[in-house]
Design a protein around this motif. Structure first.
Motif, PDB file in Angstrom:
ATOM      1  N   ASP A 367       0.845  -1.202  -0.012  1.00 40.53           N
ATOM      2  CA  ASP A 367       0.013  -0.194   0.122  1.00 40.53           C
ATOM      3  C   ASP A 367       0.807   1.326  -0.228  1.00 40.53           C
ATOM      4  O   ASP A 367       0.339   2.296  -0.226  1.00 40.53           O
ATOM      5  N   ARG A 368       2.080   1.172   0.364  1.00 40.39           N
ATOM      6  CA  ARG A 368       2.914   2.314   0.394  1.00 40.39           C
ATOM      7  C   ARG A 368       3.689   2.679  -0.972  1.00 40.39           C
ATOM      8  O   ARG A 368       4.434   3.502  -1.025  1.00 40.39           O
ATOM      9  N   LEU A 369       3.438   1.716  -1.931  1.00 38.29           N
ATOM     10  CA  LEU A 369       4.027   1.822  -3.291  1.00 38.29           C
ATOM     11  C   LEU A 369       3.078   2.787  -4.399  1.00 38.29           C
ATOM     12  O   LEU A 369       1.898   2.741  -4.093  1.00 38.29           O
ATOM     13  N   PRO A 370       3.654   3.179  -5.267  1.00 40.30           N
ATOM     14  CA  PRO A 370       2.797   3.947  -6.140  1.00 40.30           C
ATOM     15  C   PRO A 370       1.704   2.999  -6.704  1.00 40.30           C
ATOM     16  O   PRO A 370       1.654   1.825  -6.764  1.00 40.30           O
ATOM     17  N   LYS A 371       0.464   3.838  -7.226  1.00 42.02           N
ATOM     18  CA  LYS A 371      -0.616   3.158  -7.465  1.00 42.02           C
ATOM     19  C   LYS A 371      -0.350   2.076  -8.837  1.00 42.02           C
ATOM     20  O   LYS A 371      -1.011   1.109  -8.862  1.00 42.02           O
ATOM     21  N   PHE A 372       0.339   2.478  -9.588  1.00 41.57           N
ATOM     22  CA  PHE A 372       0.662   1.819 -10.834  1.00 41.57           C
ATOM     23  C   PHE A 372       1.515   0.511 -10.570  1.00 41.57           C
ATOM     24  O   PHE A 372       1.244  -0.504 -11.436  1.00 41.57           O
ATOM     25  N   ARG A 374       0.692  -1.249  -7.630  1.00 42.75           N
ATOM     26  CA  ARG A 374      -0.325  -1.800  -6.844  1.00 42.75           C
ATOM     27  C   ARG A 374      -1.254  -2.492  -7.711  1.00 42.75           C
ATOM     28  O   ARG A 374      -2.005  -3.416  -7.473  1.00 42.75           O
ATOM     29  N   LYS A 380       3.885  -6.654  -8.917  1.00 50.01           N
ATOM     30  CA  LYS A 380       3.906  -6.811  -7.796  1.00 50.01           C
ATOM     31  C   LYS A 380       4.787  -8.135  -7.214  1.00 50.01           C
ATOM     32  O   LYS A 380       5.692  -8.240  -6.495  1.00 50.01           O
TER      33      LYS A 380
END
Length: 394
Positions: A367-372, A374, A380
């Motif tokens: 959840d701490r990573l950029p949306k693209f 996730r 991932k």
């Protein structure tokens, strides 16, 4: 008379019990009905002595009561209501003076029976109050002794470590045959070395949490030490063993006699027990359990220049050798030659960051990573694989 009526009204507002209003309302009615009957004043005063002091107790009980005491209070209130209801009925019939004389000359059979019932109920109430007061005093003494033994709060640290744990991590360690053998054997020692950053403290916390889960055998106990180089000034052999003693005592329903004697001896002198006294008392407490599991984390961070580490290990070794005790010792540490030499005869289970644990940890941080990242399942998986490879057991 007005003052007595006022007192009763005040008790109504302070009482937490629903029936109390009716009871004290009846008392007020009784007082006001008897106004002008000067001969009855003394009798009314006696009635207040018999029934009115319950108002004071109700106010005190409103600060908190146990379910058992509440049950007894309801029965007392019910009996009081019956007495006053009978009194009110007679007064309404215009027989106040006759009733009051009968009451205090003990000629009214109904009132006599109710008063006898009330006396027994109040005796039960008092016994319950005495028992609860004793329990409160014992609990206070217990907390006082525990705090006196040690102010070190390793359980809070354990909770912090477990709160940061990702679900499912550490299962490889719990499933390891060497760990299971350590649990099931007698007077076993397990040495768990690992590189800096390998997760030794988290593994220690997971092991402690696993050992602390409820089991049918309540005769076992778990204690632990988290050594920390940042608090070396406060961590010596005496304070560390005292922290172990506190945990073992806290796990018991009552304070052992040996601990009470030690506290009584030193508290009245304002002194602290010595290493030998703590060690001797600890032996007594350990032998009260079928088995004791002691986990010492980060032994390498325990100061060695002043001999603390050596004295600590020597006292723990004495506990293991003591006849009648079954102490299981688990130690985590970095690869320090002096420490490895101490445990060269003990089974060794190296702590490494397993790939599966790393993947679970990284998954928990997505959840701490950029949306693209996730939104892309393949990306991932790639992130988890690459990080796991880069960690390589660290």
């Amino acid at each position: 008379m007005e003052t007595l009526s006022s007192v009763a009204c005040s008790a109504i507002s302070l009482s937490p019990f629903a029936p109390a209003s009716a009871i004290f309302g009846a008392v007020v009615f009784l007082v006001k009905t008897a106004k002008g009957v000067s001969e009855a004043y003394d009798l009314i005063e006696k009635l207040f002595d018999q029934l009115g002091d319950f108002a004071v107790r109700v106010v005190q009980y409103s600060k908190g009561t146990s379910p058992d005491l509440e049950t007894k209070l309801v029965l007392v209130l019910k009996c009081l209501l019956e007495i006053l209801a009978h009194s009110e009925k007679i007064i309404k019939d215009g027989r106040a003076k006759k009733f009051l004389k009968q009451l205090f000359l003990e000629k009214d059979e109904t009132i006599n029976a109710l008063l006898e019932k009330l006396a027994k109920l109040q005796e039960g109430e008092q016994r319950q109050v005495n028992a609860e007061n004793y329990a409160i005093q014992q609990d206070h003494l217990r907390r006082t002794i525990l705090d006196w033994i040690s102010s070190t709060n390793f359980p809070t640290q354990l909770s912090d470590f477990i709160a940061r744990k990702e679900e499912g991590t550490g299962s490889w360690f719990l499933d390891a045959p060497k760990f299971k053998n350590w649990i099931q054997g007698s007077k076993q020692t397990l040495f768990c070395p690992g590189m800096p950053g390998a997760g030794k403290t988290m593994i220690a916390a997971i092991a402690i949490n696993h050992l602390s889960r409820p089991t049918p055998n309540k005769a076992n106990a778990v204690a632990y030490i988290f050594c920390n180089y940042k608090t070396q000034a406060d961590q010596n052999a005496t304070t560390l063993l005292a922290a172990v003693l506190r945990q073992l005592v806290q796990a018991r329903p009552s304070i052992p006699e040996a601990v009470s004697r030690l506290h009584e001896y030193h508290s009245c002198r304002g002194t602290r027990p010595s290493l030998e006294e703590i060690s001797t008392t600890l032996k007594t407490v350990v032998m009260d359990y079928s088995s004791v599991y002691l986990v010492v984390d980060a032994l390498d961070e325990c100061p060695d220049k002043d001999g603390t580490r050596g004295r600590l290990l020597a006292k723990i070794s004495d506990l293991q050798k003591e006849a009648g005790s079954d102490l299981h010792l688990m130690v985590t540490s970095r690869f320090i030659p002096e420490i490895e030499e101490k445990f060269k005869e003990a089974p060794r289970l190296e702590v490494r960051a397993s790939n599966e644990d790393v993947r679970k940890f990284v998954a928990g941080q997505m959840d701490r990573l950029p949306k693209f990242v996730r939104r892309d399942e393949e990306l991932k998986d790639l992130v988890q694989d690459r990080i796991a490879q880069a960690v390589d057991g660290m």
